[in-house]
Every structure is written in structure tokens, then in C-alpha cells.
Write a protein that holds these residues in place. Structure first.
Motif, short mmCIF file in Angstrom:
data_model
loop_
_atom_site.label_atom_id
_atom_site.label_comp_id
_atom_site.label_asym_id
_atom_site.label_seq_id
_atom_site.Cartn_x
_atom_site.Cartn_y
_atom_site.Cartn_z
N ASN A 49 0.81 -1.22 0.00
CA ASN A 49 0.00 0.00 0.00
C ASN A 49 0.84 1.26 0.00
N ILE A 52 0.98 3.13 -3.02
CA ILE A 52 -0.24 3.84 -3.42
C ILE A 52 -0.37 5.16 -2.65
N TYR A 53 0.03 5.12 -1.39
CA TYR A 53 -0.16 6.29 -0.54
C TYR A 53 0.84 7.40 -0.77
N SER A 102 3.44 11.06 4.66
CA SER A 102 2.82 10.24 5.69
C SER A 102 2.89 8.75 5.35
N TRP A 106 3.71 5.42 7.76
CA TRP A 106 2.80 4.27 7.74
C TRP A 106 3.61 3.00 7.51
N LYS B 39 -3.87 11.75 9.94
CA LYS B 39 -3.65 11.14 8.62
C LYS B 39 -3.79 9.63 8.65
N TYR B 40 -3.56 9.04 9.82
CA TYR B 40 -3.58 7.58 9.92
C TYR B 40 -4.88 6.99 9.41
N LEU B 43 -5.35 5.94 5.84
CA LEU B 43 -4.54 4.88 5.26
C LEU B 43 -5.17 3.51 5.51
N ASN B 44 -5.71 2.89 4.48
CA ASN B 44 -6.29 1.56 4.62
C ASN B 44 -5.20 0.50 4.48
N ASP B 45 -5.54 -0.72 4.86
CA ASP B 45 -4.53 -1.76 4.81
C ASP B 45 -4.67 -2.70 3.62
N ASP B 46 -5.74 -2.61 2.84
CA ASP B 46 -5.97 -3.71 1.89
C ASP B 46 -6.20 -3.25 0.45
N LEU B 47 -5.59 -2.17 0.04
CA LEU B 47 -5.80 -1.71 -1.33
C LEU B 47 -4.90 -2.44 -2.32
N PHE B 48 -3.79 -2.90 -1.81
CA PHE B 48 -2.74 -3.39 -2.69
C PHE B 48 -2.69 -4.91 -2.66
#
Lengths: 809, 50
Positions: A49, A52-53, A102, A106, B39-40, B43-48
Motif C-alpha cells: 500500500n 499507493i499512498y 505520511s 505508515w 492522517k492515519y 490509510l487503509n490496509d488492503d488496497l494493494f
């Protein structure tokens, strides 16, 4: 062939490199095996991810040096960085280089969290520091650092400076007090509400006593927990035989409180517990805001510390053979030691070069992006980065005397100096307090003979009415408002005296490069020999320059990229320090670089008319017998320069350009912008002298600059403004940072400074008039303490509201 | 009106509870970094997917 960009670090991939991975069923290319390893690692850890971020490019992996982390496992060294907390866990703060957005934190957080032995991790983005709690029995400190290295960041343990820790404690304590006083005041105002509408007889004695009892408890509680600072300050100033605002504040608090207690016990309605609480809350609030500004400044100062490392490699050798090599803490390095700095490492201390030639990047100190060439016996400032060749260094001074440490010490001292106008109002109010105390004394004598029972009431009224709260608030609140509104637009004030100085500025001095102009080069004009096809020449230059990391080379890879590029294979590529590049393309040798570099290589004929070569930078492309093309590079003016300068002229200010650049371009720019006074080829001393001369004639100076050579000039000018792109060092020695590099803000700030000045004067006049009239009326015993409290709050409120007008503009 | 003999002490307890929880939050560094934490949540955990 088309351009390929590295999936990890977004660098352009060289032609002959073919490293790839299949990600999401698509082929992605990388520039080096380091990047590939990191991508693989990140994807395998299910942290993909991140790609992507993320919003910005990360550092190229090859530029991160492999530190010897094992040194941190040694017993005596680990003790310096790690503290033990309860439950047998250890805590360490780690400074991480290379965090850009950010997504980085993460990634780091998710990766570190997944490691066995790590209990908690907190990352602070703004300071780039991570706090990690871990079990030393399961995981070593060096392995944690290594894990961060694996995902592409450089990390080392960090020890908080005492001042930072103290600031943090102070922040927490003040915040707690503020919260208590806020909640307490809310409660007490709710409970007292009924007394504003009804008196004792309406309410009934049992309810009255009950509610008053709780009022009493809350007020006592607040005084015990929140007012200790005022009382301590008052005590200290008494010891020094001076009077401060805290003296009168503590006196008022105690008098009002004890009178209320006395009246409570006698069941009289003259009780002012709620006034005391609101009083304390407002005072704490204004001081809390002031403290935040102070702490922000210290944080800025310590961000300089990021430049230095805490470990260095020491070598011992005889007859040019290295016999011993070990790591040492920078604080323990002696002048007799010899330091070795690997490529890509930060130079740990100021020193003299013992090895042969090397190139360093001093941009974090001087702002100059072009790498600097150093030869044997040259002086190097600690904090810059070694770019080429292994560097051997003899320390010039101990760490505690190093350039950066000394700068930090100077700045620490400077940040505690209060702005002049605040000092003046403090002085005025201390005289005022004396007057108040004397008149109270006379009032007491007068009332003693007239009406003995009224003495206490009169005293309290006078103290409260005359409390120069409005006077004390008048300046800080106006300054806070303007500071905030200016900060929002990008004019970030770091030292408080700025706003008062803004209104009487007479002269504005600009540095040129990086201030009026941007600090990078742009391709302005190209001349190509008529024998050659244009796109062929562009492709040649592009293929040569793309291999170099030099900032000037980047101009070509940026500017020529738009015209469909074909990249040629370059053989025998070579980079000459301070000169240019050389390589063989399709069997022919080409050189690209400065005139002197080309001269030895081919003959120069006069066919090319060398446009205005007196100034600006020209890059030549040639083969072994003639010049093929000339590229003319310039520092263009900033977008905002024209308008910004015109606005300043409307304010009737004298404008100057003061630059170290000797070239003709200064003349051109000053002509363009219609600035009468300019001084080029100015050394640091010249700049100082120039400013001092102006100041002798009564000028108040605002200096705008961006680099190391402006720092001394910054110190003596009334207001020093650093561009947002300038070095940390320049930013810290300045009074203002222009966050978005917008020169238009200067005129806006000056206007707002003049407006603020007006508001401050209104505030002071109002506060003084109110206090004098109030003092006089309360002297005659015409005001109850109850109204005095309202009057005082009203006058303070008026000052606050008047200042809030600043926020509208 | 006698209900206030209960309500006021009760509000008093609430006040101390509020203060206590604020203190607890301050001591647990909840107010140390007011900018990044927001911001946290984005941020998702499962897009990729691999």
C-alpha cells in the motif's frame, strides 16, 4: 528505447540496466538491486500500500550508507540511548532520515510493529523521530535499526536534549493547569448563575449555603493547583525588589479570595469566587499561547541537530597502512584522532582534509546546491555530506566547540530575549502598579477616618479595577492575532519583535540568487551549429547529462525531456569535477561542460556569437574538433518578484539589492525591477558594512536572503527574512520565514504591521484611561468589588475584541 | 428543588472525572502530536494486492 523510471525511487534507469519485478501482474523496473530488494521486502511484508499512498519520491537506496549498527549493542554505548521502563521493557528514540510523506511513517510503523519483540512504536512526522518500546532480551537495538534500513531509511538512536525534555514537561504541566482551570471555571459559573438573578433571601439559606460551599471548594482547588506560578513569580520579584504584573495578580487573587471566604462565613452576599476562577483561567490561557510560540522556536533550533551524526569511524595508521578501525561517539572524539568518512556519509565534525580530492554537498548549511570540490588541507564544516572518494579528516575542534554546536548555543540565548514593546509595557505596568499601591495606601488612610468598615471593600475594588490586565494583554494579544493571520498566508514570524519593527521599516534589502531569483537553473537559449540536426544534438546532450547527478545536469534531463528522447549508449563515461562530462557515443568522443573544459579538447572559433557571456552560465557540447551547441542557463526571476517589488515601492520604501554574485546579471535584474541601489560582488563583510552605513543614517532595515552568506547581515538588520527554500541555518538565524517564497507577502506584512501598531496604541490608550478613571472612582468608594471585577473583565474583553479585528484583514 | 443536593455533588464528581481523564490523556502523550495522527485514518490496509 523509451524512458524507464525506477518503481521505488523514481530515478531514471540507465540504459544497460535491466532489473525488474512482477508486481500486480505488471512488469516494474528498478534502477538498482538495492531498490529491488526493498520493493521485494515491502511487498512480501504485505506493505505494498505504501506505493499507493506516497506523495513524494524517496531517497535513492544507493545513497543510504550501510552503517555499522552493531556498535550500538555494546554495553556502554547502549546505556546512553536506551532507558528502562517498568515491566523490563526498554525505550529508545530513533531519528530517521528520509521520511518525506505520511506514507513513509505508515510503512515504518507497520513494518516495525510486525517484528517480534517490539511492543510499541510512535512516530512523530514533524520531527522525524520514532519512539520504540522493545524487549532487549528478544531483539537487539542494532536489529531494529537494520530493519528500518531494510525498507530504505537510515536510522540512528537519538538522545533528547535537556531543553527539549524540559519543554515537553512544561507543556504538559501547563496544559493540565489550563484544563483544570477551564473545567473548574465552567462549573463555578454554572453554580454562581443563580446569584446573579437572586439574592440570599430569595434562594433560602440552606440552598445558598450548599451552593456557596461548592463554589468555595472549586475556587480553593483552582487556587491551589493553578495559581502557583503567579505567586512564585510575585515572590521572586519581591525578593529582587521589583514589582511585576504577577505581584498585583497574586495580591488580587488572595484579597478577593479571602474576602469571599470571610463573607461566606458571615453569610454575606459579597462573594466573588467565580471572578477569581475566570481571572485565573484567562491569565493561564494567554500564557499558554505565549509558551507555545516559545517552544516552537526551540524546536526549530534543535532541528539543526539533525545535520550531525553521533557515531564516527576512527582510524589509526602508520606508513599509509590502516592498522586499526573502530567506531566512536562524536562527543568523545579528540583532536588527535583521525576520522574516516565513507561515501554518502555525513561529515561528523569540522575538520581539515588529509586525503586527496573529494566533493562534498554543503547544501544543508550554505543552501548552495552545486557540490563543492575540496582538496587536501581544505576546511570542511561538520554536517555536510561526502559525495565522492573516501575522505580522511583531522578534527579541527571538539564537538562541543564545533560550528553547528556554537550556532545552536547562540540561537538558544537569542530566543529568550523578549521583544522591546513587551518589555516597555511591562515597565509601564510596573510603574503603574506602584502608583496603584500608593494610592491604595492613601485611600485606606482616608477611609480609616471616614468609614472604617469600608476599607477592605475599597482596597479590593481598587486592586481589581486597577489591575493592569488590559494593559498587559494589549500588546501580546494583538501580536498573537497578527502573527497567526500572517502565518496562515505564509509569513511565519519566529521572533516576536518583528511586528513592532515592521511598522517603521524604511529600507528593504534583497539578496539576489535564491531570493529575487529562484535557486535553480533554467535553460534560456540554445544555439546549435548549423551542421547538426537539432533533435540529434538534444539527444546527444541528454544521453550524456542523464548519467550525472550534478544539479546542472538535472536541468538538461528536465528541460530536454519533453522532446521525444532517444537515448544513446554512452561508453567510457567520465565526470570531471568542476568541469563537465565526457563519453563516447556511436564511436565518437563528446564533451559537455564549461568553456575551459572544452578548450583543451577542441579549437574554439568565432563562428558562434557568444551572446552575453559576461554573466550567467553557459554549457558547451563539443566533439573533438568543434563546438556543437551552446546552452545558456539562467536563474530566472521569481514569479512574485515583479509584483512584490512594485507593492513595496507603493509603500515608499527604499529598495536595495546586495549580492555576492559578481556577474552582470545583477545590473540587468535591478534595471528590470527598477531598483536604484545595488551592490554586487559583496563579501559578507561588505554586506555588514553596507547595512551599518544605512543604519547610521537612521534607516530601519528589512533583509531578505536565503543562505549562509546572509547570516551576519541577518543579525544586524531589524528584521531578517529567510526564504522558505533556504537552509535550516539561515531560517534559524532569521526572524521570519517566507514559507511559500512569495515576495508579495512582504508588503502585506508591512501593511499589517502598521495596522497592528495602530491597534496596539488604541489598546494601550484605552487600558490606561480606563485604569486611571477606575482607580479614581474606586478611591471614592463608589464601586463595589463585584462591579470592579466586571469592569476589569470588560476592559480586558474590549482589548481582546479590538485586537480580534486584526484577524479580519 | 432539593434535587440539587444530589445533582450538584454529582456534577462535581463528573467534573473530577473529566479532569482525571484529561490528565490521563496528557500523560499518555495524546496532545503531543496534533498534526499527524489525523492522517492515519486515511490509510487503509488492503488496497494493494500482490
Amino acid at each position: 528505447m523509451y524512458l524507464r523510471i525506477c518503481f521505488h525511487c523514481n530515478l531514471i534507469i540507465a540504459n544497460d540496466v535491466n532489473i525488474y519485478l512482477i508486481i500486480n501482474k505488471k512488469i516494474k523496473y528498478m534502477c538498482c538491486y538495492g531498490c529491488k530488494e526493498i520493493i521485494k521486502f515491502i511487498i512480501d511484508s504485505k506493505l505494498g500500500n505504501y506505493y499507493i499512498y506516497r506523495e513524494k519520491n524517496v531517497t535513492n537506496v544507493e545513497k543510504i550508507s550501510y552503517n555499522n549498527y552493531e556498535i550500538y549493542d555494546k554495553n556502554d554505548i547502549i546505556k546512553k540511548f536506551v532507558t528502562k521502563n517498568s515491566l523490563d521493557l526498554y525505550e529508545v528514540t530513533i531519528s530517521i532520515n528520509g521520511i518525506v510523506c505520511s506514507a513513509c511513517f505508515w510503512l515504518i510503523e507497520h513494518h516495525i510493529k510486525s517484528i517480534i519483540g517490539i511492543h510499541k512504536i510512535f512516530i512523530n512526522f514533524s520531527t522525524s523521530k520514532a519512539q520504540i518500546i522493545f524487549d532487549l532480551k528478544i531483539i537487539k537495538l542494532s536489529s531494529i535499526l537494520m530493519e528500518i534500513r531494510k525498507i530504505g531509511y537510515d536510522a540512528y538512536p537519538y538522545v533528547f536534549k535537556i531543553k527539549e525534555t524540559l519543554d515537553n514537561i512544561e507543556y504538559k504541566n501547563e496544559l493540565k493547569k489550563l484544563i483544570i482551570s477551564a473545567i473548574g471555571s465552567m462549573q463555578i459559573m454554572m453554580l454562581s448563575f443563580s446569584f446573579y438573578l437572586y439574592d440570599l433571601n430569595d434562594i433560602g439559606i440552606s440552598y445558598w449555603l450548599f451552593i456557596r460551599l461548592f463554589n468555595f471548594i472549586i475556587a480553593t482547588f483552582l487556587i491551589i493547583f493553578c495559581s502557583e506560578k503567579f505567586i512564585l513569580n510575585a515572590y521572586r520579584s519581591l525578593k529582587l525588589k521589583t514589582l511585576t504584573i504577577d505581584t498585583i495578580i497574586s495580591l488580587s487573587i488572595f484579597m478577593i479570595y479571602f474576602l469571599s471566604v470571610y463573607n461566606f462565613l458571615n453569610k454575606s452576599d459579597k462573594i466573588y469566587f467565580d471572578s477569581v476562577c475566570m481571572f485565573i483561567f484567562f491569565l493561564l490561557l494567554s500564557r499558554f499561547l505565549e509558551m507555545r510560540v516559545r517552544h516552537y522556536c526551540t524546536k526549530l533550533i534543535y532541528s539543526l541537530q539533525k545535520l550531525t551524526t553521533n557515531m564516527a569511524t576512527i582510524i589509526k595508521y602508520n606508513n599509509l597502512n590502516i592498522i586499526k578501525k573502530f567506531q566512536k561517539n562524536v562527543d568523545d572524539i579528540l583532536i588527535s584522532d583521525i576520522i574516516l568518512v565513507k561515501i554518502g556519509d555525513i561529515v561528523p565534525l569540522d575538520g581539515i582534509v588529509l586525503s586527496d580530492d573529494c566533493i562534498v554537498d554543503e547544501s544543508m548549511i550554505t543552501g548552495e546546491k552545486i557540490p563543492i570540490y575540496k582538496k587536501r588541507k581544505d576546511f570542511i564544516i561538520g554536517g555536510c555530506i561526502n559525495l565522492e572518494n573516501i575522505l580522511i579528516l583531522k578534527p579541527f575542534s571538539l564537538n562541543k566547540n564545533s560550528f553547528i554546536t556554537i550556532i545552536i548555543q547562540i540561537l538558544e540565548k537569542m530566543s529568550s530575549i523578549k521583544p522591546k514593546i513587551v518589555r516597555t509595557t511591562n515597565k509601564i505596568s510596573s510603574y503603574f502598579i506602584l502608583i496603584v499601591l500608593i494610592s491604595i495606601f492613601f485611600a485606606d488612610i482616608y477611609w480609616f477616618f471616614k468609614d472604617c468598615y469600608n476599607i477592605l471593600n475599597v482596597t479590593i475594588s481598587m486592586l481589581t479595577v486597577a489591575c493592569p490586565c488590559a494593559l498587559a494583554l494589549s500588546v501580546p494579544i494583538a501580536i498573537t492575532c497578527s502573527t497567526n493571520i500572517l502565518a496562515k498566508s505564509g509569513f511565519l514570524i519566529i521572533k516576536e519583535h518583528v511586528l513592532e519593527s515592521l511598522s517603521n521599516i524604511t529600507d528593504v534589502i534583497f539578496d539576489k540568487t535564491g531570493t529575487l531569483t529562484v535557486n535553480y537553473f533554467v535553460l534560456k537559449e540554445t544555439k546549435i551549429s548549423s551542421k547538426y540536426n537539432m533533435s540529434y544534438v538534444f539527444n546527444l546532450s541528454y544521453s550524456l547529462e542523464i548519467l550525472s547527478n550534478h544539479p546542472i545536469a538535472k536541468v538538461f534531463s528536465k528541460n530536454l525531456i519533453l522532446k521525444k528522447n532517444e537515448i544513446y549508449n554512452v561508453l567510457n563515461y567520465k565526470e570531471y569535477i568542476n568541469c563537465g562530462v565526457e563519453g563516447i557515443i556511436n564511436g565518437k568522443k563528446y564533451r559537455m561542460g564549461k568553456l575551459n573544459f572544452i578548450k583543451d579538447f577542441c579549437k574554439i572559433d568565432d563562428k558562434f556569437d557568444f551572446f552575453n557571456f559576461r554573466d550567467d552560465l553557459c554549457i558547451f557540447l563539443s566533439n573533438d574538433y568543434e563546438i556543437i551547441a551552446i546552452y545558456h542557463l539562467i536563474n530566472p526571476l521569481r514569479y512574485s518578484s515583479f509584483k512584490g517589488i512594485n507593492e513595496l515601492k507603493l509603500l515608499n520604501l527604499n529598495l536595495h539589492i546586495l549580492t555576492g554574485d559578481p556577474s552582470y546579471s545583477t545590473n540587468k535584474i535591478s534595471k528590470n525591477l527598477k531598483i536604484k541601489f545595488f551592490f554586487k560582488n559583496a563579501s559578507i563583510q561588505d554586506k555588514l558594512f553596507y547595512i551599518k552605513k544605512l543604519q547610521k543614517n537612521g534607516a530601519k532595515i528589512m533583509m531578505i536572503g536565503d543562505g549562509m552568506n546572509d547570516i551576519l547581515a541577518f543579525k544586524i538588520s531589524q528584521i531578517a527574512v529567510a526564504m522558505g527554500e533556504s537552509t535550516d541555518l539561515a531560517k534559524i538565524s532569521s526572524d521570519v520565514t517566507l514559507l511559500n517564497n512569495n515576495l508579495l507577502l512582504l508588503s502585506k506584512a508591512i501593511k499589517s504591521g502598521i495596522y497592528t501598531d495602530k491597534i496596539i496604541k488604541q489598546n494601550i490608550i484605552w487600558a490606561v484611561i480606563y485604569n486611571i478613571i477606575g482607580l479614581f472612582i474606586s478611591f471614592l468608594g463608589l464601586i463595589e468589588p463585584y462591579y470592579a471585577v466586571i469592569g476589569m473583565s470588560f476592559s480586558s474583553l474590549l482589548v481582546v475584541c479590538n485586537s480580534l479585528r486584526l484577524l479580519k484583514k | 428543588m432539593s434535587i440539587i443536593f444530589f445533582l450538584i455533588p454529582f456534577s462535581f464528581i463528573l467534573m473530577f472525572l473529566a479532569i482525571y481523564f484529561f490528565w490521563w490523556a496528557v500523560d499518555n502523550d495524546q496532545f503531543d502530536n496534533l498534526d499527524d495522527i489525523s492522517k492515519y485514518i486515511l490509510l487503509n490496509d488492503d488496497l494493494f494486492e500482490k
